[in-house]
Design a protein around this motif. Structure first.
Motif, PDB file in Angstrom:
ATOM      1  N   GLU A   1      -2.232 -15.087   0.229  1.00 11.08           N
ATOM      2  CA  GLU A   1      -2.762 -15.440   1.539  1.00 11.08           C
ATOM      3  C   GLU A   1      -2.968 -14.165   2.347  1.00 11.08           C
ATOM      4  O   GLU A   1      -2.037 -13.376   2.527  1.00 11.08           O
ATOM      5  CB  GLU A   1      -1.805 -16.378   2.284  1.00 11.08           C
ATOM      6  N   ILE A   2      -4.198 -13.968   2.824  1.00 12.06           N
ATOM      7  CA  ILE A   2      -4.531 -12.819   3.656  1.00 12.06           C
ATOM      8  C   ILE A   2      -4.413 -13.242   5.123  1.00 12.06           C
ATOM      9  O   ILE A   2      -5.143 -14.127   5.573  1.00 12.06           O
ATOM     10  CB  ILE A   2      -5.965 -12.327   3.382  1.00 12.06           C
ATOM     11  N   PRO A   3      -3.497 -12.639   5.889  1.00 10.26           N
ATOM     12  CA  PRO A   3      -3.332 -13.056   7.284  1.00 10.26           C
ATOM     13  C   PRO A   3      -4.556 -12.740   8.138  1.00 10.26           C
ATOM     14  O   PRO A   3      -5.142 -11.663   8.030  1.00 10.26           O
ATOM     15  CB  PRO A   3      -2.102 -12.270   7.749  1.00 10.26           C
ATOM     16  N   GLU A   4      -4.921 -13.681   8.972  1.00  6.92           N
ATOM     17  CA  GLU A   4      -6.092 -13.541   9.835  1.00  6.92           C
ATOM     18  C   GLU A   4      -5.819 -12.553  10.965  1.00  6.92           C
ATOM     19  O   GLU A   4      -4.730 -12.526  11.546  1.00  6.92           O
ATOM     20  CB  GLU A   4      -6.480 -14.903  10.416  1.00  6.92           C
ATOM     21  N   GLY A   5      -6.821 -11.723  11.270  1.00 11.55           N
ATOM     22  CA  GLY A   5      -6.720 -10.804  12.393  1.00 11.55           C
ATOM     23  C   GLY A   5      -5.774  -9.641  12.171  1.00 11.55           C
ATOM     24  O   GLY A   5      -5.379  -8.980  13.138  1.00 11.55           O
ATOM     25  N   ARG A   6      -5.437  -9.354  10.936  1.00  9.43           N
ATOM     26  CA  ARG A   6      -4.507  -8.269  10.612  1.00  9.43           C
ATOM     27  C   ARG A   6      -5.165  -7.322   9.602  1.00  9.43           C
ATOM     28  O   ARG A   6      -6.215  -7.618   9.023  1.00  9.43           O
ATOM     29  CB  ARG A   6      -3.191  -8.803  10.024  1.00  9.43           C
ATOM     30  N   ILE A   7      -4.522  -6.175   9.376  1.00  7.52           N
ATOM     31  CA  ILE A   7      -4.971  -5.239   8.344  1.00  7.52           C
ATOM     32  C   ILE A   7      -4.065  -5.414   7.129  1.00  7.52           C
ATOM     33  O   ILE A   7      -2.849  -5.229   7.221  1.00  7.52           O
ATOM     34  CB  ILE A   7      -4.907  -3.780   8.828  1.00  7.52           C
ATOM     35  N   THR A   8      -4.680  -5.790   6.021  1.00  9.80           N
ATOM     36  CA  THR A   8      -3.956  -5.945   4.761  1.00  9.80           C
ATOM     37  C   THR A   8      -4.418  -4.859   3.803  1.00  9.80           C
ATOM     38  O   THR A   8      -5.621  -4.620   3.652  1.00  9.80           O
ATOM     39  CB  THR A   8      -4.222  -7.326   4.137  1.00  9.80           C
ATOM     40  N   VAL A   9      -3.468  -4.189   3.154  1.00  9.38           N
ATOM     41  CA  VAL A   9      -3.797  -3.141   2.190  1.00  9.38           C
ATOM     42  C   VAL A   9      -3.250  -3.523   0.816  1.00  9.38           C
ATOM     43  O   VAL A   9      -2.077  -3.894   0.684  1.00  9.38           O
ATOM     44  CB  VAL A   9      -3.229  -1.773   2.626  1.00  9.38           C
ATOM     45  N   LEU A  10      -4.115  -3.444  -0.190  1.00 12.68           N
ATOM     46  CA  LEU A  10      -3.718  -3.669  -1.573  1.00 12.68           C
ATOM     47  C   LEU A  10      -3.334  -2.337  -2.191  1.00 12.68           C
ATOM     48  O   LEU A  10      -4.113  -1.381  -2.139  1.00 12.68           O
ATOM     49  CB  LEU A  10      -4.865  -4.301  -2.366  1.00 12.68           C
ATOM     50  N   VAL A  11      -2.142  -2.265  -2.771  1.00  9.37           N
ATOM     51  CA  VAL A  11      -1.680  -1.029  -3.410  1.00  9.37           C
ATOM     52  C   VAL A  11      -1.217  -1.344  -4.832  1.00  9.37           C
ATOM     53  O   VAL A  11      -0.923  -2.491  -5.170  1.00  9.37           O
ATOM     54  CB  VAL A  11      -0.542  -0.352  -2.612  1.00  9.37           C
ATOM     55  N   GLY A  12      -1.130  -0.300  -5.630  1.00  7.26           N
ATOM     56  CA  GLY A  12      -0.678  -0.447  -7.008  1.00  7.26           C
ATOM     57  C   GLY A  12      -1.236   0.683  -7.844  1.00  7.26           C
ATOM     58  O   GLY A  12      -2.101   1.443  -7.395  1.00  7.26           O
ATOM     59  N   SER A  13      -0.759   0.802  -9.064  1.00 10.80           N
ATOM     60  CA  SER A  13      -1.197   1.881  -9.943  1.00 10.80           C
ATOM     61  C   SER A  13      -2.634   1.659 -10.406  1.00 10.80           C
ATOM     62  O   SER A  13      -3.179   0.557 -10.279  1.00 10.80           O
ATOM     63  CB  SER A  13      -0.260   1.988 -11.156  1.00 10.80           C
ATOM     64  N   ASN A  14      -3.244   2.694 -10.957  1.00 14.38           N
ATOM     65  CA  ASN A  14      -4.606   2.577 -11.471  1.00 14.38           C
ATOM     66  C   ASN A  14      -4.674   1.486 -12.543  1.00 14.38           C
ATOM     67  O   ASN A  14      -3.810   1.412 -13.420  1.00 14.38           O
ATOM     68  CB  ASN A  14      -5.062   3.904 -12.081  1.00 14.38           C
ATOM     69  N   GLY A  15      -5.703   0.660 -12.447  1.00  9.87           N
ATOM     70  CA  GLY A  15      -5.897  -0.371 -13.458  1.00  9.87           C
ATOM     71  C   GLY A  15      -5.116  -1.647 -13.241  1.00  9.87           C
ATOM     72  O   GLY A  15      -5.147  -2.536 -14.095  1.00  9.87           O
TER      73      GLY A  15
END
Length: 273
Positions: free
Chosen positions: A25-39
């Motif tokens: 779930e992506i929260p509305e009106g916020r900044i969401t960042v996806l992180v993780g290793s390559n691939g």
């Protein structure tokens, strides 16, 4: 409240799964960042949220509607995506590029209007590109070019903006400029921003919500201060580190254990205290 969400989402290429049975779930009106290793599937997930990649199974909801049931134009009116390393046709001016963002709002009955022109001007002003409007995109610096593409996404006037590594290939100054711009858009216009970032420290500074991906699933998600710790970095990035407090922002700051020049233990303890 969620602006975007996935239900048992599985993504892959050629029979090999990259994301499996993902509920997000992506929260509305916020900044969401996806992180993780390559691939790990960050960019793949971002592309699927914009319906640029068809799921193997599961679904994606945009404001409660199944993405697969919406027309391409309808999605473009509600969601904008800036992929990694976009390329503009040779000779295209900044103004012409930004005007492309109004395409989803055009039809046989609704041609170019004063409203469209005003939106384009607002996008140029917001990104500081008024003086570059008649310059060709390929004549700009990397940071200016990235701003031009962001201006185009702003001209779409969507509540949700997806960006795949918007700071890639930019120097430190331009990275901060771009992230500050996105932060201001979120603060002033309540835009929902979802982006992929490689720099965990910048992710912690700018994100309200971080999603760490590992082994085809969500390893952890939440506020940076709640989920970013040495164990998470070790498991997700296979890197040993210490976590300190960012002296300016109070957010988690990752200090990797490298093999570069060492500092003495007393100095190290004073820095980490």
């Amino acid at each position: 409240m969620s602006a975007l969400e996935t239900a048992a989402l599985t993504l892959g290429y050629g029979g090999s799964y990259v994301i499996e049975d993902l509920n997000l779930e992506i929260p509305e009106g916020r900044i969401t960042v996806l992180v993780g290793s390559n691939g790990c599937g960050k960019s793949t997930l971002l592309r699927s949220l914009a319906r640029l990649l068809k799921p193997v199974s599961g679904g994606i909801l945009l404001d409660g509607d199944l993405v697969g049931s919406l027309s391409t134009k309808e999605i473009a009116r509600r969601l904008a995506i800036l992929p990694q390393g976009p390329i503009a046709p040779e000779g295209l001016t900044v103004s012409q590029l930004v005007k492309q963002g109004r395409y989803p709002h055009q039809s046989w009955l609704k041609q170019w209007s004063k409203e469209d022109e005003d939106v384009v001007q607002q996008a140029l002003e917001a990104t500081g590109l008024m003086d570059f409007a008649e310059r060709t995109v390929d004549s700009l610096s990397g940071g200016q070019r990235q701003r031009a593409w962001i201006a185009m996404t702003l001209a779409q006037k969507t509540n949700i903006i997806l960006l795949d590594e918007p700071t890639t290939y930019l120097d430190m100054t331009h990275q901060i400029d771009i992230l500050d711009l996105l932060f201001e858009l979120n603060e002033q216009e309540n835009r929902t921003v979802v982006m992929v970032l490689h720099d965990l420290n910048l992710a912690c500074r700018y994100a309200h919500h971080i999603v760490a991906l590992y082994d085809k699933k969500i390893y952890a998600q939440g506020k940076p201060e709640d989920i970013v710790n040495a164990r998470m970095v070790k498991d997700v990035f296979q890197m040993n580190c210490d976590i300190a407090e960012d002296p300016l922002f109070g957010t988690p700051m990752c200090i990797p254990h490298g093999k570069g020049r060492r500092i003495n233990s007393k100095k190290q303890q004073s820095v980490l205290a």
